[in-house]
Design an enzyme around this catalytic site. Structure first.
Site, short mmCIF file in Angstrom:
data_model
loop_
_atom_site.label_atom_id
_atom_site.label_comp_id
_atom_site.label_asym_id
_atom_site.label_seq_id
_atom_site.Cartn_x
_atom_site.Cartn_y
_atom_site.Cartn_z
CB SER A 141 -22.92 -20.21 43.43
OG SER A 141 -22.83 -21.22 42.48
CE1 TYR A 155 -18.29 -20.44 46.93
CE2 TYR A 155 -19.28 -21.57 45.65
CZ TYR A 155 -18.90 -20.62 45.61
OH TYR A 155 -18.98 -20.09 44.31
#
Length: 247
Positions: A141, A155
């Site tokens: 990410s 996350y």
């Protein structure tokens, strides 16, 4: 470019939807033989029918199931010379809410999934690298280096862990001539990331941002394929892909 991955045999985790399904389609279009791994057998079969990929149902958080899936794909494809660790879970909440099941799902997919699939694929990648290119890639990410909201901590922490694990794999496999890379997308409009967020206000905000600013999964898939198609002797360790303008 059509055909630039001809002859490659690549496994993709999280292949039943979103970026994983788009990657499977892109790799097939470029000539690769592709195996896809995912939890949802029905959706996996639909992607397989649409792309010609070989499906193997398995939860990446289950070490034994993933090993069996990877070994099954290697047998079906006559070996493996590529793995794309793409499976992931995004369930945002504050740590004080104590959503233990959500934590387990996120860490299981985003961290353990990388470990399980990578360890299962490494023997095949090492063997393949003796004859030609072999790649291990993790889709992480673009936001893994920072936490912008308290709800994002677990996350982003899991994605940061995946980055470090992948960097360790690069060091571990360099002597075996297995290229290790990361592709880090920014906000991406995928159906799997967002609907499971418990807080309705946060869920609405995340889903709206994805719909308005998010990259299309096909855009990310094209960059994944481009990295895998690099010629021998060339590598990209980390590619960050962001929507423009925005994110």
């Amino acid at each position: 470019m059509s055909g630039d991955l001809a002859g490659r045999r690549i496994a993709v985790t999280g292949g039943s939807s979103g970026i994983g399904a788009a990657v499977a389609a892109e790799l097939r279009a470029r000539g690769a033989r592709v195996g896809i791994i995912g939890r949802n057998a029905e959706r996996l079969a639909a992607v397989a029918d649409a792309t010609g990929a070989v499906p193997r149902a398995a939860d990446v958080a289950d070490h034994g199931a993933v090993r069996s899936a990877v070994e099954g794909l290697a047998e079906e494809l006559d070996g493996l010379d590529g793995l794309v660790n793409n499976a992931g879970a995004m369930l945002h909440s504050r740590v004080s809410e104590g959503r233990v099941d959500d934590w387990s799902a996120v860490v299981g997919a985003n961290v353990l999934g990388v470990l399980h699939a990578s360890s299962a694929a490494i023997p095949f990648l090492r063997k393949a690298a003796r004859q030609g290119p072999a790649d291990l890639m993790t889709v992480t990410s673009a936001g893994a280096d920072r936490v912008t909201r308290p709800e994002f901590a677990v996350y982003m922490g899991s994605k940061a862990a995946a980055r470090h694990i992948t960097e360790g794999l690069r060091l571990e496999l360099a002597g075996d001539l297995v290229r290790v890379s990361m592709v880090s997308p920014g906000t991406t409009d995928t159906e799997g990331h967002g609907p499971g967020i418990a807080d309705p206000e946060l869920r609405q905000r995340v889903m709206a941002q994805k719909a308005s600013l998010g990259l299309r999964p096909t855009a990310v898939a094209a960059q994944v394929a481009a990295v895998l198609a690099l010629p021998p002797g060339v590598s990209i360790r980390h590619l960050e892909v962001r929507p423009f303008p925005g994110d």
